[in-house]
Design a protein around this motif. Sequence first.
Motif, PDB file in Angstrom:
ATOM      1  N   LYS B 183      50.518 -13.858   7.511  1.00  0.00           N
ATOM      2  CA  LYS B 183      49.485 -14.208   6.733  1.00  0.00           C
ATOM      3  C   LYS B 183      48.858 -15.539   7.642  1.00  0.00           C
ATOM      4  CE  LYS B 183      49.389 -12.766   2.047  1.00  0.00           C
ATOM      5  NZ  LYS B 183      49.456 -13.314   0.654  1.00  0.00           N
ATOM      6  N   GLY B 186      47.149 -14.900  10.786  1.00  0.00           N
ATOM      7  CA  GLY B 186      45.863 -14.373  10.850  1.00  0.00           C
ATOM      8  C   GLY B 186      45.886 -12.603  10.498  1.00  0.00           C
ATOM      9  N   ALA B 187      47.068 -12.137  10.389  1.00  0.00           N
ATOM     10  CA  ALA B 187      47.154 -10.870  10.079  1.00  0.00           C
ATOM     11  C   ALA B 187      46.194 -10.349   8.813  1.00  0.00           C
ATOM     12  CB  ALA B 187      48.388 -10.224  10.017  1.00  0.00           C
ATOM     13  N   GLY B 188      45.713  -9.321   8.978  1.00  0.00           N
ATOM     14  CA  GLY B 188      45.021  -8.651   7.805  1.00  0.00           C
ATOM     15  C   GLY B 188      45.664  -7.651   6.763  1.00  0.00           C
ATOM     16  N   SER B 189      44.969  -7.888   5.740  1.00  0.00           N
ATOM     17  CA  SER B 189      45.778  -7.046   4.415  1.00  0.00           C
ATOM     18  C   SER B 189      46.514  -5.854   4.852  1.00  0.00           C
ATOM     19  CB  SER B 189      44.795  -6.936   3.437  1.00  0.00           C
ATOM     20  OG  SER B 189      44.355  -8.231   2.797  1.00  0.00           O
ATOM     21  N   ARG B 191      47.117  -4.650   7.955  1.00  0.00           N
ATOM     22  CA  ARG B 191      48.102  -4.935   9.042  1.00  0.00           C
ATOM     23  C   ARG B 191      49.464  -5.510   8.237  1.00  0.00           C
ATOM     24  NH1 ARG B 191      49.267  -5.305  14.298  1.00  0.00           N
ATOM     25  NH2 ARG B 191      50.914  -6.718  14.579  1.00  0.00           N
TER      26      ARG B 191
END
Lengths: 325, 287
Positions: B183, B186-189, B191
């Motif tokens: 998180k 910066g990983a998206g939900s 991913r």
Amino acid sequence: MVSFIFKRLIQTIITLYILITLLFFMFRILPGDPTTMFVDAALPLEAREAVLEQFGLDKPLHEQYWLYMKNFVQGDFGISFNSREPVVDLIGHYLMPTIFLMGSTILLALVIAIILGAVTAWYRGSKFEAIAVSVALFFRSAPIFWIGMVALAFLSHQLNLFPIGGMHEPGQGSNGFFETYFTLEFLHHLILPSIVGAAYYVASPMLVMRSSMIEIMDEDFIELNRAKGLSEKAILFKHAVRNALLPVVTEIALIVGFAIGGQVLLEVVFNWPGIGRLIVDSISRNDYPVAQATFFLMGVIVIFLNLIADILYGYLDPRVTYKKG
Amino acid sequence: MSFVKWKRVFRLLLKDKLGLIGFALMAFFIVVAIFAPFIITHDPQAQHYSDNGDLLNMAKPSSEHYFGTTNMGRDIFSQVVAGTRVALVVGLTCAVMVTIIGTVIALVAGYFGKWVDDLLMRITDIVYGIPFLPFAMIMVAVLGPSIWNIIIAIVLISWRTTTRVIRSEVLSIKQRTFIQAAKLNGAGSFRIIFRHIAPNIIPLSLVFGSLAMGWAIITEASISFLGYGDPLLVSWGKILFDAYIAHAITEAWWWVIPPGLSITLLVMSGFFVSRSLEEILNPRLSR
């Protein structure tokens, strides 16, 4: 705790409401002309229209829904197309045999499950454990109606030990409650279906009991009792079993809920006059009011048992907090 | 990381006898299903006559008819072999659909939490309130008896168990540091759910997938036994239905035992496989 139960009760009411709505759409929106499904095709035109009116099938869908809800709340489930009896009376008639058969099946399954669960945990890693678990899983994997057929073939037809089905010999047992359910003859009819049902249900509470026992047996107080010089038997029955029972209690409610489907098959194979056979017969006869009401009753039983299991689970295991419901 | 994990899984599996039996049984049924057209000795629906022209009514097992014949003179061995295909198609299709649907709902509910979780879990509760077999029977009676309607009815209910169990697993994985790290990176939900959480719950999904297979096979057999089986197919449940209607239990055990035993062994193989997978995942039980 109280607020948890309150919250669960409200959820239960919502679930019931949705179940009723689902029933409405199951029989109405699905393809095919609903009137042919709802109304006995053999009825003369006038009677047909009377039935259509009674169920409000001549009205638009939202009015039908309103009428349907009103009837449900008032406990009016209509009249059976087949026997022309009020559905409520009909179900009342078929409910008692189901309660007796289900009750004895589950009681028997639990007693066997607790004993076998405790003993298999105690003798973990032995041949006995492997055999007991395999046999329980065999009966759990076998279709209950097949076990019933095989049991009937060998124990009733070949060896003549049990009746070939039904609840009574013809001409017996219709004179009141005690004459119906408290005779040796009734018991004789009850034994075989109960054993077959129990064989099917025994595996899951047994495995729950077994893993619960395994956990308990590793706790300090068991070692302490051993050090005190108590016999293995005393430790097993007085201390380990008693403490391992808690998760099995929760399992009971879940099994009863899950037993409804098996009950249907058991009643069909053993020709048992209960609500399970009633729902099968009413669907095959297009007796829609009876099918709908019986399905609803089964749903109510399952929903309330789930509720009880939930509450018991938290009540018996203080580690579960109710805050997150 | 996951490769090492799978290697451990296979090593443990080789030690587990019941698990091995389960895998062997399942492999056996899969082979029979694939090669069914070459294994059957007769057309399962063809009626056979004796030399003097009588219908072979519940003939005993013989070298011509391995499991004997039905009251309509049909070859039971060929029916049971053909039924293997139906059982596996129903079992595997349902297992795959139930596992995917159940796991995705659990991932979404567990990961997003709050009202999404609340809503999805209340829906799961409602599905738990539906009596499974009566529901499936009514669905099939209303929609018409076909194998796809039976599969749809089974899938509509069966995802509930998978969802409940997988969700609580997702809740615990969500708290782990590597998720927090992803998180922060910066990983998206999407991913995080499918690249980081999903791989960790696949083994548990498989446990419930193999259970779902058994459930589906038993349910299909039960619906067929109640008379709502696909009229165009020979399934094990329908063979038993025919036998029951013809009162074969009194005179033709060879008609009753093979299909019932096949159901039992295939369902049991699912239990053994899931049990051995579970013991691998939960080493506390296998001590």
